[in-house]
Design an enzyme around this catalytic site. Structure first.
Site, PDB file in Angstrom:
ATOM      1  N   ASP A  80       0.265  -4.738   5.625  1.00  0.00           N
ATOM      2  CA  ASP A  80      -0.842  -5.594   5.219  1.00  0.00           C
ATOM      3  C   ASP A  80      -0.880  -5.734   3.694  1.00  0.00           C
ATOM      4  OD1 ASP A  80      -1.542  -2.804   5.160  1.00  0.00           O
ATOM      5  OD2 ASP A  80      -3.604  -3.390   4.718  1.00  0.00           O
ATOM      6  N   GLU A  81      -1.523  -6.805   3.249  1.00  0.00           N
ATOM      7  CA  GLU A  81      -1.812  -7.023   1.832  1.00  0.00           C
ATOM      8  C   GLU A  81      -0.606  -6.756   0.919  1.00  0.00           C
ATOM      9  OE1 GLU A  81      -6.609  -6.288   1.832  1.00  0.00           O
ATOM     10  OE2 GLU A  81      -5.346  -4.558   1.382  1.00  0.00           O
ATOM     11  N   VAL A  82       0.511  -7.393   1.260  1.00  0.00           N
ATOM     12  CA  VAL A  82       1.707  -7.278   0.415  1.00  0.00           C
ATOM     13  C   VAL A  82       1.567  -8.332  -0.687  1.00  0.00           C
ATOM     14  CG1 VAL A  82       4.227  -7.188   0.372  1.00  0.00           C
ATOM     15  CG2 VAL A  82       2.992  -6.613   2.471  1.00  0.00           C
ATOM     16  N   HIS A 128       0.813  -1.220   0.000  1.00  0.00           N
ATOM     17  CA  HIS A 128       0.000   0.000   0.000  1.00  0.00           C
ATOM     18  C   HIS A 128       0.851   1.277   0.000  1.00  0.00           C
ATOM     19  CE1 HIS A 128      -3.939  -1.807   0.133  1.00  0.00           C
ATOM     20  NE2 HIS A 128      -3.625  -2.525   1.189  1.00  0.00           N
TER      21      HIS A 128
END
Length: 313
Positions: free
Chosen positions: A138-140, A82
């Site tokens: 998060d959300e890599v 992100h």
């Protein structure tokens, strides 16, 4: 904690101050501030600041207002995934894990940690007195795909980078690092051990059935590694990218189920839960359309704050 996501339709400062005052009156004890491109970045990072970013004076006024209310401020900066608001610029494009995708930074690049350190340093310079810093992670989605990282395991790449960032945060700025938990959910206890007593995971689930995404055995593993943890529900921006008004009933059910889960799982944690963050996402990522606008979501926020304070509807 009330989470304020400023990466889309950022409110004016006077409006933000009113929201914070309201939140305090409803029982909030802190605020999780996600600045992204609305922070007054300087130096090499000046290019990533939006044209309408908050000034240093406005940031200080907001933080002073929180202090006057007795609200703890926890800044949130992305340090892995992100990072579109930084990596979309040509000046930093060479640090992408995948050249065509500006979401994730390559943890193996020689310049990555200097960028991350600069981001952290500038934010902490204005958040003097902060006790904690949320470093994202998060959300890599793109991980270990660049030429430098190929051949290394995704798990070790992730843990190594988070450990470096967390160590810098803890040793240089003397604050406790918080990370989102989603990348850890399928890790074994041994794989998470380098982060033990170094970070505090914030477990986020916005669906009604919380245990579906973090079942009891996940808590068993977390409890063997982390003494303290956080949880996160949502009051907006979680059930559809183009909703106009939040589905308050779904958010309420999610929050009530979180409170029930926390009461059931806390005995497993040697230090217990630190608290719950009620997140309010402005958009799903830097390139997405706006979710529900903040004014339309305030009734949902007020409802959940009341639930968190009283423990019931």
């Amino acid at each position: 904690l009330v989470h304020l996501d400023l990466k889309g339709a950022p409110p004016s400062l006077p409006y933000l101050l009113k929201v914070l005052t309201m939140s305090k009156e409803l029982g909030a004890t802190g605020v999780l501030l996600e600045w992204e491109d609305m922070f007054p970045w300087t130096g090499a990072l000046q290019v990533v600041a939006a044209s309408n970013h908050y000034s240093r004076k406005e940031v200080k006024e907001l933080l002073e207002h929180c202090a006057s209310l007795g609200l703890e401020v926890i800044p949130l900066v992305q340090t892995f995934g992100h990072l579109e608001f930084v990596l979309k610029h040509k000046e930093f494009g060479h640090l992408r894990d995948v050249a065509e995708m500006p979401e994730s930074v390559c943890p193996c690049h020689n310049d990555t940690m200097s960028l991350v350190r600069e981001i952290i340093d500038q934010v902490m310079a204005l958040h003097t007195g902060a006790l904690r810093l949320h470093i994202g992670c998060d959300e890599v989605f793109h991980l270990g795909e660049c030429g430098q990282c190929l051949g290394a395991g995704r798990t070790s790449i992730f843990i190594d980078h988070v450990e470096r960032v967390a160590q810098y945060t803890a040793t240089v700025h003397k604050v406790t690092p918080i990370i989102w938990d989603d990348m850890l959910r399928n890790f074994m206890v041994e794989e998470m051990q380098p982060l033990a007593k170094l970070v505090e995971p914030m477990v986020w689930v916005y669906a009604e059935d919380v245990y579906r995404f973090v079942p009891s055995y996940t808590w068993d593993r977390y409890a063997q590694v982390f003494p303290h943890m956080w949880t996160a529900s949502a009051f907006k921006g979680a059930h559809g990218e183009t909703l106009v008004v939040p589905d308050s009933k779904r958010h309420l059910t999610n929050n009530l189920n979180w409170l029930q889960l926390m009461s059931e799982q806390e005995p497993k944690l040697s230090g217990g839960f630190r608290g719950i963050a009620i997140t309010g996402w402005q958009r799903y990522d830097h390139f997405s359309v706006l979710c529900e606008l903040l004014p339309a979501a305030l009734p949902s926020l007020a409802l959940l704050e009341g639930v968190c304070t009283s423990g019931s509807v």
